[in-house]
Design a protein around this motif. Structure first.
Motif, PDB file in Angstrom:
ATOM      1  N   LYS A  78       0.923  -1.258  -0.010  1.00  0.00           N
ATOM      2  CA  LYS A  78       0.091  -0.193  -0.071  1.00  0.00           C
ATOM      3  C   LYS A  78       0.980   1.163  -0.028  1.00  0.00           C
ATOM      4  CE  LYS A  78      -3.755  -2.088   2.550  1.00  0.00           C
ATOM      5  NZ  LYS A  78      -4.600  -2.172   3.938  1.00  0.00           N
ATOM      6  N   ASP A 119      -8.408   2.842   4.591  1.00  0.00           N
ATOM      7  CA  ASP A 119      -9.398   2.593   3.953  1.00  0.00           C
ATOM      8  C   ASP A 119     -10.214   3.899   3.333  1.00  0.00           C
ATOM      9  OD1 ASP A 119      -8.806  -0.158   3.493  1.00  0.00           O
ATOM     10  OD2 ASP A 119     -10.147  -0.462   5.440  1.00  0.00           O
ATOM     11  N   GLU A 154      -5.365   1.748  -2.350  1.00  0.00           N
ATOM     12  CA  GLU A 154      -5.382   0.778  -1.267  1.00  0.00           C
ATOM     13  C   GLU A 154      -4.467   1.772  -0.062  1.00  0.00           C
ATOM     14  OE1 GLU A 154      -4.002   0.551  -4.474  1.00  0.00           O
ATOM     15  OE2 GLU A 154      -5.532  -0.959  -4.899  1.00  0.00           O
TER      16      GLU A 154
END
Length: 152
Positions: free
Chosen positions: A56, A94, A90
């Motif tokens: 991420k 979130d 990502e």
């Protein structure tokens, strides 16, 4: 190497049109290419996605810091973009991304220079007030100043 040495107003877009992660990466890559920082835009985008596949780059707080370490980079640089659109990315929290800080790093700079630049940006982004300003300012010089500040 310091942020203010590798980021200029031409590499900042405070009104990106991007509605997707790919569009954001390509818009900022285009700025880097037009400024002569990236020599091969398609190869650079490919290298950014190679890094994206490793983990991420959405760090939370509506910020993503994708980066490409690439032979397609002529001059190690950073491009910054902001969009009102919610970008699906990502991310550790979130939340959608609104600010993208794209690192373009020459392969020869991929260890020390890259780590120092990431550290400078991470330090600046740790300040909640700075983050609020980054999400709202309309001044490109202010963006450079905010990302360049060192928290004491």
């Amino acid at each position: 190497m310091k942020i203010e040495q590798i980021l200029n107003e031409n590499l900042i877009d405070l009104d990106m049109k991007a509605t997707t992660k790919d569009e954001a990466i390509r818009e900022l890559t285009d700025r880097l290419y037009k400024e002569g920082k990236v020599c091969n835009d398609e190869l650079f985008v490919k290298d950014v996605y190679l890094r994206e596949s490793e983990g991420k780059t959405g760090i939370g707080g509506h910020i993503a810091i994708p980066h490409g370490k690439s032979d397609a980079v002529c001059v190690t640089s950073i491009a910054v973009g902001r969009t009102k659109n919610d970008l699906v990315w990502e991310s550790f929290d979130d939340l959608p991304v609104h600010i993208v800080i794209l690192f373009a790093v020459r392969n020869v700079d991929k260890t020390t220079v890259h780590v120092k630049l990431l550290s400078q940006v991470a330090t600046a982004l740790a300040d909640d007030e700075m983050l609020k300003k980054l999400l709202t300012t309309q001044n490109k010089k202010e963006v450079i100043r905010l990302l360049s500040q060192q928290i004491q």
